[in-house]
Scaffold this motif. Sequence first.
Motif, PDB file in Angstrom:
ATOM      1  N   CYS A 173      -5.879   1.546  -0.554  1.00 28.87           N
ATOM      2  CA  CYS A 173      -6.334   0.384   0.229  1.00 28.87           C
ATOM      3  C   CYS A 173      -7.539  -0.277  -0.445  1.00 28.87           C
ATOM      4  O   CYS A 173      -7.628  -1.508  -0.525  1.00 28.87           O
ATOM      5  CB  CYS A 173      -6.705   0.808   1.647  1.00 28.87           C
ATOM      6  N   ALA A 209       1.050   4.161  -2.890  1.00 30.70           N
ATOM      7  CA  ALA A 209       0.680   5.531  -2.530  1.00 30.70           C
ATOM      8  C   ALA A 209       1.860   6.486  -2.538  1.00 30.70           C
ATOM      9  O   ALA A 209       1.681   7.703  -2.454  1.00 30.70           O
ATOM     10  CB  ALA A 209       0.024   5.543  -1.150  1.00 30.70           C
ATOM     11  N   ALA A 241      -2.155   6.722   9.106  1.00 32.22           N
ATOM     12  CA  ALA A 241      -3.416   7.100   8.459  1.00 32.22           C
ATOM     13  C   ALA A 241      -4.544   6.156   8.848  1.00 32.22           C
ATOM     14  O   ALA A 241      -5.704   6.574   8.954  1.00 32.22           O
ATOM     15  CB  ALA A 241      -3.236   7.104   6.946  1.00 32.22           C
ATOM     16  N   ARG A 283      -5.862   9.607  -0.264  1.00 31.41           N
ATOM     17  CA  ARG A 283      -5.094   8.851  -1.264  1.00 31.41           C
ATOM     18  C   ARG A 283      -4.765   7.454  -0.746  1.00 31.41           C
ATOM     19  O   ARG A 283      -4.895   6.468  -1.463  1.00 31.41           O
ATOM     20  CB  ARG A 283      -3.810   9.611  -1.622  1.00 31.41           C
ATOM     21  N   ILE A 284      -4.396   7.364   0.513  1.00 29.16           N
ATOM     22  CA  ILE A 284      -4.083   6.067   1.101  1.00 29.16           C
ATOM     23  C   ILE A 284      -5.343   5.202   1.173  1.00 29.16           C
ATOM     24  O   ILE A 284      -5.307   4.003   0.876  1.00 29.16           O
ATOM     25  CB  ILE A 284      -3.459   6.250   2.499  1.00 29.16           C
ATOM     26  N   ARG A 342      -4.532  11.250   3.463  1.00 27.17           N
ATOM     27  CA  ARG A 342      -5.367  10.186   4.033  1.00 27.17           C
ATOM     28  C   ARG A 342      -6.329   9.613   2.996  1.00 27.17           C
ATOM     29  O   ARG A 342      -6.505   8.402   2.908  1.00 27.17           O
ATOM     30  CB  ARG A 342      -6.145  10.747   5.225  1.00 27.17           C
ATOM     31  N   VAL A 401       0.841  -1.195   0.000  1.00 31.18           N
ATOM     32  CA  VAL A 401       0.000   0.000   0.000  1.00 31.18           C
ATOM     33  C   VAL A 401       0.877   1.247   0.000  1.00 31.18           C
ATOM     34  O   VAL A 401       0.632   2.210  -0.747  1.00 31.18           O
ATOM     35  CB  VAL A 401      -0.939   0.012   1.226  1.00 31.18           C
ATOM     36  N   ALA A 402       1.928   1.256   0.815  1.00 33.88           N
ATOM     37  CA  ALA A 402       2.836   2.404   0.891  1.00 33.88           C
ATOM     38  C   ALA A 402       3.515   2.658  -0.445  1.00 33.88           C
ATOM     39  O   ALA A 402       3.623   3.804  -0.903  1.00 33.88           O
ATOM     40  CB  ALA A 402       3.869   2.166   1.986  1.00 33.88           C
ATOM     41  N   VAL A 404       4.321   6.615  -0.243  1.00 32.31           N
ATOM     42  CA  VAL A 404       4.625   7.078   1.112  1.00 32.31           C
ATOM     43  C   VAL A 404       5.309   5.952   1.866  1.00 32.31           C
ATOM     44  O   VAL A 404       5.497   4.839   1.341  1.00 32.31           O
ATOM     45  CB  VAL A 404       3.342   7.511   1.867  1.00 32.31           C
ATOM     46  N   THR A 461       3.621   5.971   7.521  1.00 35.81           N
ATOM     47  CA  THR A 461       2.557   6.926   7.199  1.00 35.81           C
ATOM     48  C   THR A 461       1.237   6.204   6.957  1.00 35.81           C
ATOM     49  O   THR A 461       0.171   6.674   7.392  1.00 35.81           O
ATOM     50  CB  THR A 461       2.936   7.750   5.961  1.00 35.81           C
ATOM     51  N   VAL A 462       1.280   5.059   6.273  1.00 40.74           N
ATOM     52  CA  VAL A 462       0.069   4.279   6.057  1.00 40.74           C
ATOM     53  C   VAL A 462      -0.520   3.837   7.399  1.00 40.74           C
ATOM     54  O   VAL A 462      -1.727   3.950   7.644  1.00 40.74           O
ATOM     55  CB  VAL A 462       0.345   3.045   5.170  1.00 40.74           C
TER      56      VAL A 462
END
Length: 341
Positions: free
Chosen positions: A52, A23, A33, A47-48, A45, A19-20, A25, A29-30
């Motif tokens: 997901c 995104a 969030a 975008r993450i 947030r 996921v990171a 990041v 950070t994931v």
Amino acid sequence: MSIRKPRSTRAGRVTMQEVADRAGVSAITVSRALRTPDKVAEGLRLRIAQVCQELGYVPNHAASALASSRSQTIVVLIPSLSNAVFIDIITGIKDVLDAQGYHLLIGVTGYSPDAEEALLRKYLQHLPDGLILTGIDHNPGVWDLLRAQGMPTVHTIETLAGDDGMSVGFSQADSGYAACRHLVDRGYRRIAIVGAQLDPRSLRRCEGGRQALRDAGLYDPSLEIMTPEKSSIGLGATLLQTLLATHPDCDAVFFCNDDLAQGAVFQCGRLGVSVPAQVAIVGFHDLAGTAWTTPPLSTVATPRYEIGREAAQLLLRQLAGQGIEQPHVDLGFTLVQRETT
């Protein structure tokens, strides 16, 4: 431009790192969030969250619990999902814990101490933050688990004494005593006690009723029906008819549950038995519909929703490390006199 397909673990789960990467990041950070969204800028947030959803990512709460020592999960074990008593308690629990971001893991024991122990052993593997159990009658293995885990635990619908966790409820024996004492005070003399299900709480309230009749010199063991059958309106109708057929001089009945008492009132109407002129009836719990029988049913009202709320609040106070001045809370009960007495 082709979109790189996500890698997955051997178990088929999409990872937080994937996921990171998508995104753009860091995994930290994931995690932030997902766990504390208010601390992440809204655009990031969102975008993450979109990534997901695209990848079908589901957070691994077990791993999070190991990392943070908190799972945000509370285990609640109840005997039945069809009994309104426990639904009301769960509603009280849920209203408090939902507001604090906790999730409920609900197990149904079917009134079996062995099933309760098996479920507890299974659910402890999910690393819950706390437990809410029904009653105070548990297998020795359950008490051993509770002491070994040292996990915050609240017992509901009855109260404990001593240092074995926390509890919120009322006295089953005292409430049963009050029901039969009410019949005695109203002048009835051939008073029957009818119990079903025969779980420990039903047995204690029936014993309280017996004691009230003993104290008044009116207890007659022949005026008693105890059956392990599941409590229901239909069973109450059947037991009332059986009781009056074998003891036509019976002038009052304490039923250990409202559904039994409701069935008895309905059956009296079918049989042409006048309530309370020929037989008075008292139920227990003040469930929905109890005030709307014909005639309206006298009963013992129990604070089920309040028990759930107080149990959840007591658990939260312990989880927050606050001092617990009163670990065992007796919320009492109320005798509600209506037209059946």
